[in-house]
Write an enzyme that holds these catalytic residues in place. Structure first.
Site, short mmCIF file in Angstrom:
data_model
loop_
_atom_site.label_atom_id
_atom_site.label_comp_id
_atom_site.label_asym_id
_atom_site.label_seq_id
_atom_site.Cartn_x
_atom_site.Cartn_y
_atom_site.Cartn_z
N LYS A 209 0.82 -1.25 -0.03
CA LYS A 209 0.20 -0.09 0.04
C LYS A 209 0.84 1.31 -0.07
O LYS A 209 0.71 2.25 -0.70
CB LYS A 209 -0.90 0.09 1.25
N GLU A 215 10.75 -4.77 3.57
CA GLU A 215 10.93 -6.02 3.10
C GLU A 215 10.49 -6.26 1.69
O GLU A 215 11.13 -6.99 0.96
CB GLU A 215 10.16 -6.93 4.23
N GLY A 266 -4.27 -1.66 5.97
CA GLY A 266 -3.67 -3.09 5.53
C GLY A 266 -4.29 -4.57 6.09
O GLY A 266 -4.41 -5.18 5.15
N ARG A 267 -4.50 -4.59 7.42
CA ARG A 267 -4.91 -5.86 7.69
C ARG A 267 -6.44 -5.78 7.32
O ARG A 267 -6.97 -6.93 7.61
CB ARG A 267 -4.76 -5.71 9.28
N GLU A 353 -3.05 -6.14 16.05
CA GLU A 353 -2.84 -4.90 15.78
C GLU A 353 -3.86 -3.82 15.77
O GLU A 353 -3.56 -2.37 15.93
CB GLU A 353 -2.20 -4.98 14.03
N HIS A 384 -3.20 -32.65 20.09
CA HIS A 384 -1.94 -33.59 20.40
C HIS A 384 -0.90 -32.71 20.82
O HIS A 384 0.36 -33.10 20.84
CB HIS A 384 -1.47 -34.39 19.26
N LYS A 499 10.73 -0.29 13.67
CA LYS A 499 11.16 0.01 12.37
C LYS A 499 12.34 1.28 12.35
O LYS A 499 13.13 0.94 11.43
CB LYS A 499 10.11 0.49 11.19
C1 G6Q Z 1 -1.59 -3.67 8.32
C2 G6Q Z 1 -0.32 -2.64 8.82
C3 G6Q Z 1 0.75 -3.42 8.30
C4 G6Q Z 1 1.13 -3.45 6.66
C5 G6Q Z 1 2.33 -3.83 6.27
C6 G6Q Z 1 2.80 -3.76 4.85
O1 G6Q Z 1 -2.76 -3.06 8.90
O2 G6Q Z 1 -0.55 -1.43 8.50
O3 G6Q Z 1 0.83 -4.67 8.58
O4 G6Q Z 1 -0.07 -3.90 6.00
O5 G6Q Z 1 3.41 -3.02 7.14
O6 G6Q Z 1 2.55 -2.37 4.41
P1 G6Q Z 1 2.58 -2.31 2.93
O7 G6Q Z 1 1.27 -2.84 2.25
O8 G6Q Z 1 2.47 -0.53 3.00
O9 G6Q Z 1 3.93 -2.71 2.37
#
Ligand code: G6Q
Length: 535
Positions: A209, A215, A266-267, A353, A384, A499
């Protein structure tokens, strides 16, 4: 109009505190009878929710209803869907955004937020066109061959939900297509995926996003260089899913670019382009739309004010009862479905989160418990492993079981009079009853105290529609709990500090690679940690 206020300001709060002094005793003789079990059930969009095994009676349910009403959960939920700016902390600098993940699946007329739904529909149309071209052979690789594989590169919200959905619905996959995921900056994650793939027939779906996640950008470069080494042009294979205007919004570098918008967290983004591009490739456009329909139907059903007739609201309120009033710290989500192997991991992010906060919407320190610790693994495997603690440990862990009456593949065998699916379901029901009712024994080591609250979500089969509905049930439960706890469930400031410090250490590493005599800065703990750890 939203109305967010302190949990403790609701008259029902004190009522529930008092009821929590003597919660319903599930271990009483004959209490788990058919009257209780058949009346404490709620239904929605093919899902049945059994909650007779929770420590509630009608007095508690009535008080939870009052708390939901006093917290204005339903009007706040409707305001969220209509686009009120609720991702904010009053009086402090904060994200100040609308929260419109529901618009990404509100694309069939009369939407709650027409502008956002139109933006979603434009992207879904672009995607349908792209998928049709892939299917017809209008878009192929340089050698004219179709694409068989997709690598999705993304992390956090850009990985967990989509990956959980892909694994959940792999049984419905287009046979010649497969998806692989790279998320961790650990180079072995990418190496393992790249090892056995025919890159010439692989699309790479880079999902970010912000377009700036360390990463994802690192892994994108790693994969691009693998394509170049294989003599392939990355822009003929790479797709971008990103926010409009982000650093990744550069269509010249990609075969296609799809967009998501700042009002989708994002989530909560699995039903936006973040999940849709990959799911459309793997399952086809029709199955993708079934997922959206399932989620949208729950978004509508969740406007019902009666907690007994609204599964997400009921789950939210029972969760608050267990966590805030009965003080159980964690929640296990235990799917009796191998296909849901990563669903709990997705919920772990979505819930922790969102609701792992310690200030309220006005910036005050909370004086009540916010979100629980979420964990779990599929049954029966978990039985188990960690169920010993669930049955006899000193910590009481409420459980949410998820199960299905029929398997996905229907590739099953009757052995000793029952199918494997029968055995799976029997185990689920047995665990629920054992945790709730317990069993006495003169031998203290064989005694089951019971009174371990749990509930069951049950559907016929894990289809795309059922999966979409399940996803939305949990998203909505989490959002509604945030409303009652009066917290902002839509930001994630708590992930920032780590971060920032990692970037400082990375800068020291880069400087040291450049100049082996680099001495860092005096008193900088990041440099000291790096030096001391001899990396
Ligand atoms: C979710 C967070 C987080 C995000 C990641 C990836 O709600 O904001 O988990 O989705 O850090 O972010 P980008 O999509 O910006 O790479």
């Amino acid at each position: 109009m939203t109305d967010f206020h302190a949990l403790t300001a609701n008259p029902a709060y004190e009522k529930l505190v008092s009821l929590a002094r003597q919660p319903f005793d599930l271990s009483q003789k004959d209490v788990l009878n058919s009257k209780r079990l058949s009346s404490y059930v709620s239904y929605s969009q093919g899902w049945q929710f059994f909650y007779g095994t929770q420590r509630v009676d009608d007095a508690v349910l009535d008080a939870l209803q009052e708390l939901a009403d006093e917290s204005r959960v339903i009007t706040n939920f409707q305001a969220m869907k209509a686009g009120e700016v609720i991702n904010r902390i009053e009086g402090y600098e904060s994200e100040e955004r609308m929260v419109l993940h529901t618009a990404s699946r509100d694309i069939w007329g009369n939407p709650a937020h027409p502008a956002a739904s139109t933006q979603a529909a434009v992207e879904f149309d672009k995607l349908a066109d792209f998928l049709a071209r892939l299917a017809s052979g209008n878009i192929t690789n340089a050698a004219g061959k179709t694409f068989t594989d997709m690598i999705t590169v993304g992390i956090g919200g850009s990985d967990l939900g989509p990956r959980a959905l892909y694994l959940a619905l792999a049984a419905c996959r287009i046979p010649a297509r497969q998806v692989h995921f790279i998320s961790n900056v650990d180079p072995d994650d990418a190496a393992a995926v790249l090892k056995n793939l025919d890159l010439s027939r692989t699309l790479v779906n880079v999902v970010s996003k912000s377009g700036s996640t360390l990463e994802t950008l690192t892994n994108e470069e790693l994969v691009r260089s693998a394509f170049r080494r294989a003599g392939l042009e990355p822009q003929n294979h790479f797709i971008a899913v990103t926010g409009k205007g982000s650093p990744m919004d550069d269509p010249a570098r990609y075969l296609r670019s799809f967009y998501m918008f700042d009002y989708i967290g994002g989530r909560y983004s699995a039903t936006s382009m973040v999940g849709a591009v990959m799911l459309g490739f793997a399952l086809g456009n029709n199955a993708l739309h079934e997922i959206l329909r399932g989620a949208h139907d729950i978004d509508l059903a969740a406007e019902e004010p009666d907690i007994r007739r609204n599964i997400p609201l009921l789950m939210a309120m029972l969760g608050i009862w267990n966590h805030t009033f009965l003080k159980h710290e964690t929640l296990a989500v235990l799917p009796y479905s191998q296909a849901l192997i990563r669903f709990t991991a997705h919920l772990q992010q979505c819930d922790m989160e969102s609701n792992g906060k310690s200030i309220d919407r006005q910036g005050n320190k909370l004086t009540w418990q916010s979100g629980p610790i979420i964990w779990g693994e599929p049954g029966t495997n978990g039985q188990h492993a960690f169920y010993q603690l669930l049955h006899q440990g000193t910590t009481i862990v409420p459980v949410e079981f998820i199960g299905f009456r029929h398997s996905q593949y229907q590739n099953d065998l009757t052995i000793k009079g029952t199918t494997s699916q029968d055995k799976l379901l029997a185990n689920l029901l047995a665990q629920s009853l054992a945790m709730a009712g317990g069993r006495e024994n003169d031998n203290p080591n064989r005694c089951f105290a019971g009174n371990r609250p749990n509930s069951i979500l049950l559907a016929d089969r894990l289809t795309p529609y059922a999966m979409g509905a399940l996803l939305a049930i949990y998203e909505t439960k989490i959002v509604m709990q945030g409303f009652v706890w009066n917290i902002n469930s839509f930001d994630q400031e708590g992930v920032q500090l780590g971060k920032v410090l990692a970037n400082e250490i990375i800068a020291h590493m880069a400087a040291r690679h450049k100049d082996k005599n680099y001495q860092g800065a005096d008193g900088d703990p990041g440099w000291l940690m790096l030096k001391e750890s001899k990396c």
